[in-house]
Design a protein around this motif. Structure first.
Motif, PDB file in Angstrom:
ATOM      1  N   TRP A   1     -43.034  -7.390 -25.521  1.00 27.34           N
ATOM      2  CA  TRP A   1     -42.244  -7.201 -26.871  1.00 27.34           C
ATOM      3  C   TRP A   1     -40.970  -8.818 -27.588  1.00 27.34           C
ATOM      4  CZ3 TRP A   1     -41.061  -3.039 -29.427  1.00 27.34           C
ATOM      5  CH2 TRP A   1     -39.848  -2.996 -30.233  1.00 27.34           C
ATOM      6  N   GLN A   2     -41.126  -9.679 -26.256  1.00 30.57           N
ATOM      7  CA  GLN A   2     -40.472 -10.708 -26.012  1.00 30.57           C
ATOM      8  C   GLN A   2     -41.408 -11.514 -27.176  1.00 30.57           C
ATOM      9  OE1 GLN A   2     -36.994 -11.101 -25.893  1.00 30.57           O
ATOM     10  NE2 GLN A   2     -36.511  -9.197 -25.155  1.00 30.57           N
TER      11      GLN A   2
ATOM     12  N   THR B   1     -45.262  -7.651 -36.761  1.00 30.64           N
ATOM     13  CA  THR B   1     -44.993  -7.242 -36.162  1.00 30.64           C
ATOM     14  C   THR B   1     -44.794  -6.076 -35.933  1.00 30.64           C
ATOM     15  OG1 THR B   1     -44.407  -9.704 -36.113  1.00 30.64           O
ATOM     16  CG2 THR B   1     -43.352  -8.844 -35.100  1.00 30.64           C
TER      17      THR B   1
ATOM     18  N   LEU C   1     -44.553  -4.681 -20.796  1.00 30.07           N
ATOM     19  CA  LEU C   1     -44.444  -4.278 -21.989  1.00 30.07           C
ATOM     20  C   LEU C   1     -42.926  -4.989 -22.633  1.00 30.07           C
ATOM     21  CD1 LEU C   1     -44.040  -0.208 -21.525  1.00 30.07           C
ATOM     22  CD2 LEU C   1     -45.928  -1.917 -22.831  1.00 30.07           C
ATOM     23  N   GLN C   2     -41.713  -5.786 -21.822  1.00 28.48           N
ATOM     24  CA  GLN C   2     -40.573  -6.123 -22.242  1.00 28.48           C
ATOM     25  C   GLN C   2     -41.297  -7.666 -22.268  1.00 28.48           C
ATOM     26  OE1 GLN C   2     -37.872  -5.499 -18.700  1.00 28.48           O
ATOM     27  NE2 GLN C   2     -37.086  -4.351 -19.481  1.00 28.48           N
TER      28      GLN C   2
ATOM     29  N   GLU D   1     -34.870  -1.998 -31.531  1.00 30.40           N
ATOM     30  CA  GLU D   1     -35.208  -2.571 -30.449  1.00 30.40           C
ATOM     31  C   GLU D   1     -34.624  -1.882 -29.828  1.00 30.40           C
ATOM     32  OE1 GLU D   1     -35.485  -5.371 -29.151  1.00 30.40           O
ATOM     33  OE2 GLU D   1     -36.503  -6.174 -30.693  1.00 30.40           O
TER      34      GLU D   1
ATOM     35  N   PHE E   1     -36.140   1.019 -28.286  1.00 32.03           N
ATOM     36  CA  PHE E   1     -37.386   0.393 -26.943  1.00 32.03           C
ATOM     37  C   PHE E   1     -36.702  -0.143 -25.436  1.00 32.03           C
ATOM     38  CE2 PHE E   1     -39.593  -3.517 -24.714  1.00 32.03           C
ATOM     39  CZ  PHE E   1     -40.761  -2.563 -24.627  1.00 32.03           C
TER      40      PHE E   1
ATOM     41  N   LYS F   1     -45.236  -3.411 -32.236  1.00 41.07           N
ATOM     42  CA  LYS F   1     -44.141  -3.466 -32.119  1.00 41.07           C
ATOM     43  C   LYS F   1     -44.347  -1.466 -31.789  1.00 41.07           C
ATOM     44  CE  LYS F   1     -40.283  -6.908 -32.015  1.00 41.07           C
ATOM     45  NZ  LYS F   1     -39.227  -7.555 -32.371  1.00 41.07           N
TER      46      LYS F   1
ATOM     47  N   CYS G   1     -37.337   2.270 -22.505  1.00 40.28           N
ATOM     48  CA  CYS G   1     -37.790   1.696 -21.158  1.00 40.28           C
ATOM     49  C   CYS G   1     -36.798   2.218 -19.982  1.00 40.28           C
ATOM     50  CB  CYS G   1     -37.764  -0.352 -21.461  1.00 40.28           C
ATOM     51  SG  CYS G   1     -38.827  -0.355 -21.975  1.00 40.28           S
TER      52      CYS G   1
ATOM     53  N   LEU H   1     -45.809  -0.438 -28.296  1.00 37.85           N
ATOM     54  CA  LEU H   1     -45.586  -1.104 -27.916  1.00 37.85           C
ATOM     55  C   LEU H   1     -44.849   0.053 -27.406  1.00 37.85           C
ATOM     56  CD1 LEU H   1     -44.810  -5.212 -27.670  1.00 37.85           C
ATOM     57  CD2 LEU H   1     -46.163  -3.700 -26.055  1.00 37.85           C
ATOM     58  N   LEU H   2     -43.740   0.897 -28.813  1.00 37.29           N
ATOM     59  CA  LEU H   2     -42.762   1.551 -28.801  1.00 37.29           C
ATOM     60  C   LEU H   2     -43.273   3.431 -28.104  1.00 37.29           C
ATOM     61  CD1 LEU H   2     -40.328   1.210 -31.896  1.00 37.29           C
ATOM     62  CD2 LEU H   2     -39.586   1.451 -29.601  1.00 37.29           C
TER      63      LEU H   2
END
Length: 855
Positions: free
Chosen positions: A813-814, A745, A809-810, A828, A831, A749, A835, A752-753
């Motif tokens: 992420w979720q 995970t 992306l959000q 968190e 990110f 993440k 965003c 994604l960052l």
């Protein structure tokens, strides 16, 4: 007058005289009001008045079919027939004529149709009317009365019965009709009758020729023999009938029962010997009535006649001398005188062996008369008429002498007479006393009428004439009063009535003035209607015409002599417009019928779709049907409500089923979501075990399967990750190797960052801050204008909007699980900041150089 009368129209007033006056004041155009009165009023005289005021035959026909009272129904039918006949005669087009004839046929009035035949001149029309007559009596009357030869022959052709043809020939006014009827008669007896009795000589000659043809004889023989023989036979039979009838009526009215029986039987035998073919119906009826009357009276009053006859036969056998015993049964004064004379003659003549005692005959005569009178008294015991009882009392006084004569021989009859006479006197006295009391009671009634007249004199209401007539009628109907009060009451009532009548005269002047104003107002409406009669703006003009008609109804009555004229003028103008509009309406009706067919087809489709459970497809199909339904034009008014209701119900049925299905689904989703939230809430209290791990993973999979909006899904993922994080805090390696593995995970993440950081970098201006260059300044200003002033949406390098990419992306992420500890919290926060930068929500650093100083 009741309180409700203040709120009712005058034609519904509780006082019938006011209703009658209101109906008299109504115009002939107020058909609906008159029809309502005929059908609903409780007073037959008011209903008759309303029937007579209706000038529309169609309304009268409808009224006649709805009335149950025979007399009123007949009155309405007769008046409707008269008006329809007028319409038929005056009609200029075939349609109106057909309507009138159809109405007369529905009424069943063949004579009225006969009037149309007689009065209409157009051949096609009177022939069409003639075809509706199947009553031969009506046809015979037309043959007798119509002057047009062609019509007479057509009517005669329609007659089939020989008896009717004989009647036509006998009563023929026109010789051609009589001769034509004779030519169709085949009965020799009928022809002989025509030769003897036909009123037209040409008809007699035609009958002679026809009879000669049937008999095969010569015309001269028929002319010379047939007529005198037949005529003489009729004359002889008629004379004998007259003689026999007069004799029989004399016996039926007399009291001679002994000698009359044999004579009556002889007369009956003579009558039966007459030729049936030559008998007169009226004399036959008189003779048979007299015979019946004779035997009925003989049965009632001549009970001893047969005994006397038997004694007479026995006496004649023994002495060979006829015995006159008729005086002993119902003797008359003449009988008594004849009997006394016979007794005197017997005393003088030695050949007579016995003589009649005149005193005995007188007693028997008195007994007979008294018996008849006692019977009359007995039958009159229920009589209440004082005049008739007074006459009987006078007759009883005259019959008292007969009672004294029979007192010794017939005491019971005398006693019965006295008893009935006394009862008659007592009853007469009681009735006279009651009459006196009634006369005094009538004084109160007349005084009450006088009081009403006084109130009428003081009243300011209208309609005094009708009310005064009612009071005058009530005064007469109150009955007689004692002579001492009669003149006084009458003078008082007449004085007040004269004063009321003076007010009536003044009221009539006012009414006459108002009616003249109403006449002027209605003439104005006539002019307006006449100006619109040729208009082709159908809808607007029709609406205007209807307004004029409503205005007409609101205006009061006009002088009676102008009422019919002004109404016909207004109606003619209205009818002309509506008649001109008729082709347009027919065209519109055809279009509306076509629309009705289209909507009927759409309705069938909607009904088929109403039961479907393919919610999305069927919903779209129904929306298309509804759009098509609106595009279809109007349908006939009488079908509009029904078909619109059917289509609406079909659509509503589907939507109701769909809403019920969706409600059920929503309830199921809410239940699932509640259960899921309860499971998530329980994670924080669980121990870090394999069961709690499986529970968390199952809750995660369940969340993926729920159909939720993005904002809700983000919230629920946050709640779930919080619960999972609480388990990880208890055992960091609990989810190792699963989709929630912390290491895996974390790696995802971080990617994604990095992507969020790239987006945030793309959001920065592309021109570096070399603000000494005019070009750089212009580029910087252009970016600022695009983003802020002009509202141009900035885009990523691949041409997509920052919001769309950030939202992806959000969401990604979720979907990932939590990273435990402070590291996860830091990721968190980072990110979220990146965003926000990508979305332009974070403030930028101010440039080191003031741009405004360079401008």
């Amino acid at each position: 007058m009741s309180f409700a009368d203040f709120f009712r129209p005058r034609y519904r007033h509780s006082d019938p005289t006011i209703r009658a006056e209101a109906i008299e004041d109504l115009d002939v155009g107020d058909v609906s009001i008159l029809k309502s009165v005929v059908l609903n009023d409780k007073d037959d005289s008011i209903r008759r008045l309303a029937i007579d005021r209706i000038k529309d035959p169609q309304t009268l026909s409808e009224v006649a079919s709805s009335i149950s009272e025979p007399k009123l129904k007949a009155r309405a039918q007769k008046r409707a027939a008269k008006l329809w006949v007028g319409r038929a005669v005056k009609s200029k087009d075939d349609g109106a004529f057909a309507v009138a004839i159809g109405a007369l046929e529905s009424l069943g009035d063949k004579n009225a149709i006969g009037q149309v035949v007689a009065k209409v001149e157009q051949q096609d029309k009177w022939k069409r009317a003639l075809s509706k007559i199947d009553d031969e009596r009506a046809l015979a009357e037309l043959v007798r009365s119509v002057a047009n030869k062609e019509k007479r022959q057509a009517c005669l052709t329609a007659i089939r019965s020989e008896s009717t043809l004989r009647t036509v020939a006998l009563e023929a006014k026109y010789k051609d009709s009589g001769i034509s009827a004779v030519e169709r008669i085949e009965s020799q007896k009928d022809l002989e009758l025509l030769i003897a009795k036909a009123s037209h000589k040409a008809v007699k000659n035609a009958a002679k020729r026809k009879l000669n043809q049937l008999q095969g004889g010569s015309p001269k023989a028929v002319a010379a023999v047939a007529e005198p023989q037949v005529a003489d036979e009729y004359r002889r039979t008629s004379a004998v009938q007259s003689q026999l009838t007069l004799q029989m009526e004399k016996f039926a009215a007399g009291n001679e029962w002994v000698d009359s029986k044999e004579r009556v039987e002889t007369l009956s035998q003579e009558w039966s010997n007459l030729s049936v073919a030559h008998l007169d119906a009226e004399k036959t009826q008189r003779f048979e009535t007299a015979v019946s009357k004779y035997w009925a009276r003989r049965e009632k009053y001549g009970k001893g006649a047969d005994t006397i006859l038997a004694k007479r036969v026995l006496s004649e056998v023994e002495t060979d001398t006829p015995v006159d015993d008729s005086s002993s049964f119902a003797p008359t004064e003449k009988t008594v005188r004849d009997t006394e004379a016979a007794g005197t003659q017997t005393a003088k003549s030695p050949e007579k062996k016995e003589r009649v005692d005149p005193r005995k005959a007188a007693v028997e005569q008195a007994k007979q008369r008294l018996s008849l009178f006692v019977e009359t008294l007995t039958e009159s015991q229920d009589e209440k008429n004082i005049g008739k009882l007074s006459k009987l009392a006078s007759e009883a006084k005259d019959n008292a002498s007969y009672a004294r004569k029979i007192e010794d021989k017939y005491p019971e009859l005398k006693s019965k007479f006295d008893e009935l006479r006394q009862a008659l006197i007592v009853k007469l006295g009681e009735l006279r006393e009651a009459e006196d009391w009634q006369r005094w009671a009538n004084v109160g009634r007349q005084e009450a009428v006088i009081a009403e007249a006084q109130k009428l004199l003081e009243s300011e209401e209208r309609g005094l004439a009708a009310k005064l007539k009612r009071l005058q009628r009530s005064f007469k109907e109150a009955g007689p009063v004692p002579r001492s009060k009669n003149q006084e009451l009458w003078d008082k009532f007449k004085t007040i009535s004269d004063q009321v009548y003076d007010k009536v005269k003044e009221e009539r002047k006012v009414v006459e003035f108002e009616r003249k104003e109403n006449l002027q107002a209605k003439r104005t409406l006539c002019e307006q209607a006449e100006s619109l009669r040729d208009s082709t703006d159908w809808d607007a003009t029709a609406a205007e015409m209807k307004k004029l008609q409503e205005s007409w109804k609101s205006i009061g009555p006009v002088p009676k002599k102008y009422s019919e004229e002004i109404w016909q003028r207004f109606r003619t103008a209205c009818d002309a417009f509506f008649e001109n509009r008729k082709p347009h309406l027919d065209s519109r009706l055809k279009e509306q019928n076509d629309n009705l067919a289209k909507k009927t087809a759409l309705l069938e489709k909607a009904k088929q779709l109403a039961t479907s459970e393919d919610w999305e497809t069927t919903g779209k199909a129904l929306r298309d049907l509804q759009k098509e339904w609106k595009e279809v034009g109007h349908v006939p008014r009488e079908n509009a409500n029904e078909i619109n209701k059917g289509f609406r119900e079909a659509c509503d049925s589907f939507y109701k089923s769909r809403d019920a299905h969706r409600t059920k689904q929503l309830q199921e989703k809410q239940t699932e979501l509640q259960e899921w939230q309860q499971g998530v809430a329980s994670l924080s209290s669980m121990e870090a075990t394999a069961e709690s791990k499986d529970a968390a993973l199952a809750l995660r999979q369940k969340l993926f399967s729920l159909d939720l909006p993005n904002d809700k899904r983000k919230t629920f993922f946050g709640q779930l990750n919080t619960g999972i994080a609480s388990l990880m805090a208890k055992d960091a390696g609990l989810f190792a190797g699963s989709e929630l593995d912390a290491t895996d995970t974390k790696t995802r993440k971080e990617k994604l960052l990095n992507r969020a950081e790239e987006l945030a970098a793309c959001r920065k201006p592309k021109v570096e801050a070399d603000l000494s260059s005019t070009i750089d300044i212009a580029a910087t200003l252009q970016n600022a204008l695009q983003e802020n002033a002009l509202g141009v949406e900035p885009q990523t390098p691949d041409g997509r909007s920052f919001e769309a990419v950030v939202e992806e992306l959000q969401e990604a992420w979720q979907r990932l699980g939590p990273v435990p500890g402070d590291e996860g919290l830091e990721m968190e926060s980072l990110f979220k900041k990146r965003c926000d930068l990508a979305l332009g929500k974070m403030p930028r650093k101010k440039p080191t150089t003031d741009l405004s100083s360079l401008l």
